[in-house]
Motif scaffolding. Structure first.
Motif, mmCIF file in Angstrom:
data_model
loop_
_atom_site.group_PDB
_atom_site.id
_atom_site.type_symbol
_atom_site.label_atom_id
_atom_site.label_comp_id
_atom_site.label_asym_id
_atom_site.label_seq_id
_atom_site.Cartn_x
_atom_site.Cartn_y
_atom_site.Cartn_z
ATOM 1 N N UNK A 1 0.819 -1.213 0.000
ATOM 2 C CA UNK A 1 0.000 0.000 0.000
ATOM 3 C C UNK A 1 0.849 1.258 0.000
ATOM 4 N N UNK A 2 2.063 1.152 0.543
ATOM 5 C CA UNK A 2 2.978 2.297 0.560
ATOM 6 C C UNK A 2 4.391 1.781 0.288
ATOM 7 N N UNK A 3 5.098 2.394 -0.641
ATOM 8 C CA UNK A 3 4.592 3.460 -1.523
ATOM 9 C C UNK A 3 3.612 2.913 -2.547
ATOM 10 N N UNK A 4 2.781 3.780 -3.083
ATOM 11 C CA UNK A 4 1.795 3.357 -4.071
ATOM 12 C C UNK A 4 2.507 3.006 -5.372
ATOM 13 N N UNK A 5 1.948 2.091 -6.162
ATOM 14 C CA UNK A 5 2.587 1.719 -7.425
ATOM 15 C C UNK A 5 2.578 2.871 -8.420
ATOM 16 N N UNK A 6 3.493 2.837 -9.361
ATOM 17 C CA UNK A 6 3.538 3.863 -10.401
ATOM 18 C C UNK A 6 2.299 3.790 -11.280
ATOM 19 N N UNK A 7 1.878 2.565 -11.620
ATOM 20 C CA UNK A 7 0.674 2.346 -12.423
ATOM 21 C C UNK A 7 -0.020 1.109 -11.873
ATOM 22 N N UNK A 8 -1.331 1.173 -11.678
ATOM 23 C CA UNK A 8 -2.095 -0.005 -11.257
ATOM 24 C C UNK A 8 -3.366 -0.081 -12.091
ATOM 25 N N UNK A 9 -3.758 -1.308 -12.451
ATOM 26 C CA UNK A 9 -4.984 -1.485 -13.223
ATOM 27 C C UNK A 9 -6.189 -1.073 -12.397
ATOM 28 N N UNK A 10 -7.238 -0.653 -13.079
ATOM 29 C CA UNK A 10 -8.437 -0.210 -12.399
ATOM 30 C C UNK A 10 -9.575 -1.196 -12.563
ATOM 31 N N UNK A 11 -10.721 -0.845 -12.020
ATOM 32 C CA UNK A 11 -11.903 -1.694 -12.119
ATOM 33 C C UNK A 11 -12.841 -1.236 -13.228
ATOM 34 N N UNK A 12 -12.533 -0.098 -13.842
ATOM 35 C CA UNK A 12 -13.357 0.409 -14.932
ATOM 36 C C UNK A 12 -12.522 1.332 -15.796
ATOM 37 N N UNK A 13 -13.077 1.714 -16.946
ATOM 38 C CA UNK A 13 -12.369 2.629 -17.837
ATOM 39 C C UNK A 13 -11.363 1.912 -18.713
ATOM 40 N N UNK A 14 -10.367 2.669 -19.185
ATOM 41 C CA UNK A 14 -9.406 2.136 -20.158
ATOM 42 C C UNK A 14 -8.238 1.405 -19.508
ATOM 43 N N UNK A 15 -8.162 1.411 -18.190
ATOM 44 C CA UNK A 15 -7.000 0.856 -17.502
ATOM 45 C C UNK A 15 -7.278 -0.503 -16.890
ATOM 46 N N UNK A 16 -8.268 -1.236 -17.395
ATOM 47 C CA UNK A 16 -8.658 -2.501 -16.792
ATOM 48 C C UNK A 16 -7.972 -3.673 -17.472
ATOM 49 N N UNK A 17 -7.924 -4.805 -16.770
ATOM 50 C CA UNK A 17 -7.489 -6.058 -17.373
ATOM 51 C C UNK A 17 -8.642 -6.591 -18.208
ATOM 52 N N UNK A 18 -8.336 -7.063 -19.424
ATOM 53 C CA UNK A 18 -9.390 -7.471 -20.338
ATOM 54 C C UNK A 18 -9.106 -8.851 -20.918
ATOM 55 N N UNK A 19 -10.167 -9.535 -21.312
ATOM 56 C CA UNK A 19 -10.031 -10.804 -22.017
ATOM 57 C C UNK A 19 -9.539 -10.541 -23.434
ATOM 58 N N UNK A 20 -8.794 -11.497 -23.988
ATOM 59 C CA UNK A 20 -8.342 -11.367 -25.374
ATOM 60 C C UNK A 20 -9.534 -11.471 -26.308
ATOM 61 N N UNK A 21 -9.395 -10.875 -27.480
ATOM 62 C CA UNK A 21 -10.470 -10.922 -28.466
ATOM 63 C C UNK A 21 -10.851 -12.369 -28.757
ATOM 64 N N UNK A 22 -12.136 -12.657 -28.697
ATOM 65 C CA UNK A 22 -12.624 -13.993 -28.996
ATOM 66 C C UNK A 22 -12.705 -14.917 -27.796
ATOM 67 N N UNK A 23 -12.102 -14.542 -26.662
ATOM 68 C CA UNK A 23 -12.126 -15.395 -25.480
ATOM 69 C C UNK A 23 -13.516 -15.354 -24.830
ATOM 70 N N UNK A 24 -13.967 -16.500 -24.361
ATOM 71 C CA UNK A 24 -15.269 -16.598 -23.696
ATOM 72 C C UNK A 24 -15.067 -16.381 -22.205
ATOM 73 N N UNK A 25 -15.594 -15.282 -21.673
ATOM 74 C CA UNK A 25 -15.414 -14.954 -20.266
ATOM 75 C C UNK A 25 -16.720 -14.982 -19.483
ATOM 76 N N UNK A 26 -17.822 -15.229 -20.174
ATOM 77 C CA UNK A 26 -19.123 -15.310 -19.513
ATOM 78 C C UNK A 26 -19.989 -16.308 -20.261
ATOM 79 N N UNK A 27 -20.606 -17.245 -19.535
ATOM 80 C CA UNK A 27 -21.471 -18.238 -20.181
ATOM 81 C C UNK A 27 -22.739 -18.436 -19.341
#
Length: 503
Positions: free
Chosen positions: A166-192
């Protein structure tokens, strides 16, 4: 078929003599199968034990695992044994032959059970990205099977810091929304079953987008790869950072590897590097190139903010290779025009040229450059014209030539197309207007009392009902209508084309 004589005795049951490991390696905690062969009258009621002592069949030992029912072959000469492998150690393989007159245990061989390998996280950067400080790049995480875009996190830290602290804070951390999130690759099934876009008050009709939060918890699927688009930390010198990853499934932070972020040079430093690498003291003109203000250098133009926007150094006796550091600089965000033609520049075009995100025009023609055309150059979003004729480039012309003007005559490049010509400006046309001679932009043609035939021969328009209908004169000129129906055509859009040497 072979038959025994009446006097021939049936073969006696014998224990298996050979231990076979089809997979070649046994892992602790993993269901594995091995085979015991070269026996006689082996049965499903026989028993197999893995023991960490030397006493096969000893009931007092707690260091043994007995297999479930065995699967013998049709001729009963071998059996398959399937069990969940015990903790890592060396085990004796014991066999109990139940069909013997006096059933007993036999030692057949030994198996080494290997420890469960520690899961490792790794990453790969997109091959087309330039890892320059301040650039937005894409990395793909892999190496574990329980990755999830619903709660996993990633971050970049200095190598000396602890992942997840928690300290020091990271230079960059992924978020829960917006353009900074972790995403599935194109074509990957992440919800069924798959999520369907829904119209809500927060998502009006024109901006419907599927979100990860639309997937119910029970329908979420773990993945083996996730991608992360992030803006790299700004650095003035090449700096090594570490990429950290936390799985929501384990709540444990791990290091996915290190990443070298290239330092972003100042515009002054980049121009000084170009001067030094191309024998600046011997240039025909190098006024003020030894100073500290790039905006007064010969051939350099700046905008109102003193940022370099264009460089004109053609026919100036530059000799040498373009340094990579020239492109890994603040020029990447401001330079739109680069002309280094008709010099003695050697070497290849660095892939780092792909960092020049606003570059529109490049002229490297009539030099001594070699190598292939980097796709990073031709993939620049704003590039419009590239002149590289009269060099020694080789290889195939990338497909990106469809979107820009590329002159590459007198090279050793191979075209994958014969001729590609971009749309040109519409041809200006004129026609008779319905409003007659009262319309804007037309005038009287001929003379009073002119006949229709005479009017048409003169290339004009005739209205027999004038002046009763529309008013005005009977014969009047045609009017240009092209730019009434088409948007104004900019000059540079009229010349976009691809020149291909078919010889």
């Amino acid at each position: 078929t072979l038959f025994r004589s009446c006097s021939e005795a049936a073969p006696l049951a014998t224990r298996p003599k050979t231990l076979l490991l089809p997979g070649g390696q046994v892992i602790a905690g993993v269901v594995g199968t091995f085979t015991l062969a070269d026996g006689v009258e082996l049965s499903a009621t026989d028993l197999v034990q893995l023991r960490r002592d030397i006493f096969c069949g000893y009931n007092g030992s707690s260091m043994s695992i007995t297999s479930p029912q065995l699967v013998p072959s049709t001729d009963q000469t071998e059996v398959d044994v399937t069990i969940t492998m015990p903790a890592a150690a060396c085990y004796s393989v014991c066999y109990y032959h139940s069909t013997l007159t006096t059933p007993t245990w036999y030692l057949i061989g030994s198996i080494v059970v290997n420890p469960t390998p520690t899961p490792s996280m790794a990453y790969t950067a997109d091959a087309g990205d330039i890892l320059l400080g301040g650039n937005t790049v894409s990395v793909t995480f892999s190496g574990q099977t329980l990755l999830s875009p619903f709660g996993d996190l990633a971050e970049i830290r200095p190598t000396a810091e602890t992942c997840g602290a928690n300290a020091p804070v990271p230079l960059v951390r992924s978020g829960s929304s917006g353009a900074n999130i972790l995403e599935a690759l194109d074509g990957a099934v992440w919800c069924s079953p798959a999520v369907e876009a829904k119209i809500t008050t927060n998502r009006p009709l024109r901006r419907i987008a599927i979100k990860y939060t639309d997937c119910a918890t029970a329908n979420r699927i773990y993945l083996s790869k996730l991608k992360w688009s992030l803006k790299l930390p700004t650095a003035t010198a090449d700096t090594t950072y570490k990429l950290c990853y936390r799985q929501a499934a384990t709540s444990t932070w791990v290091t996915a590897g290190t990443i070298i972020v290239l330092g972003r040079r100042t515009q002054l430093t980049a121009l000084q590097d170009l001067y030094s690498a191309t024998n600046g003291p011997s240039w025909y003109k190098s006024f003020n190139w030894g100073g500290s203000n790039p905006c007064v250098f010969h051939g350099v133009r700046c905008n109102a903010n003193n940022a370099v926007t264009s460089i004109h150094l053609g026919r100036n006796k530059l000799a040498g290779s373009i340094p990579v550091t020239f492109f890994l600089s603040d020029l990447a965000g401001t330079l739109t025009y680069l002309a280094l033609d008709m010099n003695n520049i050697t070497g290849s075009i660095p892939s780092a040229m792909g960092a020049m995100k606003v570059l529109e025009f490049v002229d490297l023609g009539f030099n001594q450059m070699i190598g292939t055309l980097p796709p990073q150059l031709l993939g620049l979003a704003k590039i419009d014209v590239v002149y590289i004729s009269n060099n020694n480039f080789q290889g195939e012309v990338p497909e990106a030539i469809d979107s820009l003007s590329l002159q590459w005559l007198r090279n050793n490049l191979t075209a994958f197309v014969e001729v590609v010509v971009a749309p040109e400006c519409p041809v200006d046309t004129v026609e008779c207007v319905d409003e007659g001679s009262t319309a804007s932009g037309v005038s009287e043609c001929g003379y009073d009392g002119i006949t229709e035939t005479e009017c048409v021969v003169m290339g004009c328009c005739f209205n027999a009902q004038a002046p009763l209908v529309f008013g005005g004169t009977t014969c009047f000129t045609k009017r240009s209508v092209t730019f009434l129906t088409y948007p104004q055509c900019e000059a540079y859009n009229c010349t976009t084309q691809v020149v291909v040497d078919t010889n």
